[in-house]
Write a protein that holds these residues in place. Structure first.
Motif, PDB file in Angstrom:
ATOM      1  N   ILE A  30       0.934  -1.072  -0.154  1.00  0.00           N
ATOM      2  CA  ILE A  30       0.034  -0.271  -0.001  1.00  0.00           C
ATOM      3  C   ILE A  30       0.902   1.396   0.063  1.00  0.00           C
ATOM      4  O   ILE A  30       0.509   2.300  -0.632  1.00  0.00           O
ATOM      5  CB  ILE A  30      -0.920  -0.209   1.185  1.00  0.00           C
ATOM      6  CG1 ILE A  30      -1.998  -1.186   1.146  1.00  0.00           C
ATOM      7  CG2 ILE A  30      -1.691   1.189   1.440  1.00  0.00           C
ATOM      8  CD1 ILE A  30      -2.874  -0.869   0.177  1.00  0.00           C
ATOM      9  N   THR A  31       1.967   1.073   0.759  1.00  0.00           N
ATOM     10  CA  THR A  31       3.057   2.234   0.768  1.00  0.00           C
ATOM     11  C   THR A  31       3.385   2.685  -0.787  1.00  0.00           C
ATOM     12  O   THR A  31       3.671   3.791  -0.961  1.00  0.00           O
ATOM     13  CB  THR A  31       3.915   2.079   1.768  1.00  0.00           C
ATOM     14  OG1 THR A  31       3.292   2.045   3.121  1.00  0.00           O
ATOM     15  CG2 THR A  31       5.154   3.075   1.840  1.00  0.00           C
ATOM     16  N   GLY A  32       3.694   1.451  -1.263  1.00  0.00           N
ATOM     17  CA  GLY A  32       4.224   1.601  -2.707  1.00  0.00           C
ATOM     18  C   GLY A  32       3.249   2.023  -3.586  1.00  0.00           C
ATOM     19  O   GLY A  32       3.703   2.965  -4.324  1.00  0.00           O
ATOM     20  N   ALA A  33       2.170   1.948  -3.568  1.00  0.00           N
ATOM     21  CA  ALA A  33       1.039   2.223  -4.219  1.00  0.00           C
ATOM     22  C   ALA A  33       0.878   3.696  -4.092  1.00  0.00           C
ATOM     23  O   ALA A  33       0.785   4.754  -4.969  1.00  0.00           O
ATOM     24  CB  ALA A  33      -0.310   1.543  -4.093  1.00  0.00           C
ATOM     25  N   VAL A  34       0.982   4.458  -2.850  1.00  0.00           N
ATOM     26  CA  VAL A  34       0.779   5.588  -2.227  1.00  0.00           C
ATOM     27  C   VAL A  34       1.891   6.433  -2.823  1.00  0.00           C
ATOM     28  O   VAL A  34       1.795   7.488  -3.708  1.00  0.00           O
ATOM     29  CB  VAL A  34       0.748   5.837  -0.677  1.00  0.00           C
ATOM     30  CG1 VAL A  34       0.703   7.237  -0.463  1.00  0.00           C
ATOM     31  CG2 VAL A  34      -0.779   5.000  -0.397  1.00  0.00           C
ATOM     32  N   LEU A  35       3.068   5.858  -2.769  1.00  0.00           N
ATOM     33  CA  LEU A  35       4.232   6.747  -3.498  1.00  0.00           C
ATOM     34  C   LEU A  35       4.262   6.744  -4.978  1.00  0.00           C
ATOM     35  O   LEU A  35       4.523   7.757  -5.384  1.00  0.00           O
ATOM     36  CB  LEU A  35       5.555   5.806  -2.954  1.00  0.00           C
ATOM     37  CG  LEU A  35       6.040   5.904  -1.416  1.00  0.00           C
ATOM     38  CD1 LEU A  35       7.238   5.061  -1.366  1.00  0.00           C
ATOM     39  CD2 LEU A  35       6.130   7.494  -1.215  1.00  0.00           C
TER      40      LEU A  35
END
Length: 139
Positions: A30-35
């Motif tokens: 999810i952090t990767g998607a947000v980034l």
């Protein structure tokens, strides 16, 4: 200003793609998607900066540039805090400190030249996205 947004886009896209593809946990993905989403927003902000100061073909390009610069500022500051807290090498904190300062300058510069059409709706969108970003990074 444009260089700051493009460098932010490149770094966030690199880190986001790594996290999105190779993270071992769901919150990491999810952090990767947000980034990746923020990288796309800063890329749109860079295009907005070009249009706002050079071409003047899109009437809301200043607002797009402001949103992209603010997204870059928020993310650069959060990544700076994480790199300082985690004790990474001196290279990343220095880089993200410079990008944070450049993003802050970009936000102030664009903010002075932009007429925001619906300030309450834009403020609500910025607050909601900021809360989501802070909650995601703090988790």
């Amino acid at each position: 200003m444009l260089l700051t947004l493009i460098l932010t886009t490149a770094l966030l896209a690199r880190f986001g793609a790594e996290d999105f593809a190779h993270a071992l946990t769901f919150p990491g993905r999810i952090t990767g998607a947000v980034l990746l989403t923020v990288a796309f927003t800063t890329l749109l902000g860079a295009a907005g900066v070009l249009d706002h100061w050079i071409r003047h073909s899109f009437s809301h390009s200043g607002l797009v540039a402001l949103i992209g610069a603010f997204a870059a500022l928020l993310t650069n500051v959060l990544v700076l805090v994480e790199t300082v807290k985690d004790g990474d090498s001196k290279w990343y904190p220095t880089l993200f400190a410079a990008l944070s300062a450049g993003s802050a300058w970009a936000v102030l510069t664009v903010w002075r030249t932009v007429l925001i059409p619906a300030p309450k709706r834009v403020a609500a969108a910025v607050v909601v996205s900021s809360v989501i970003a802070v909650a995601n990074f703090s988790y």
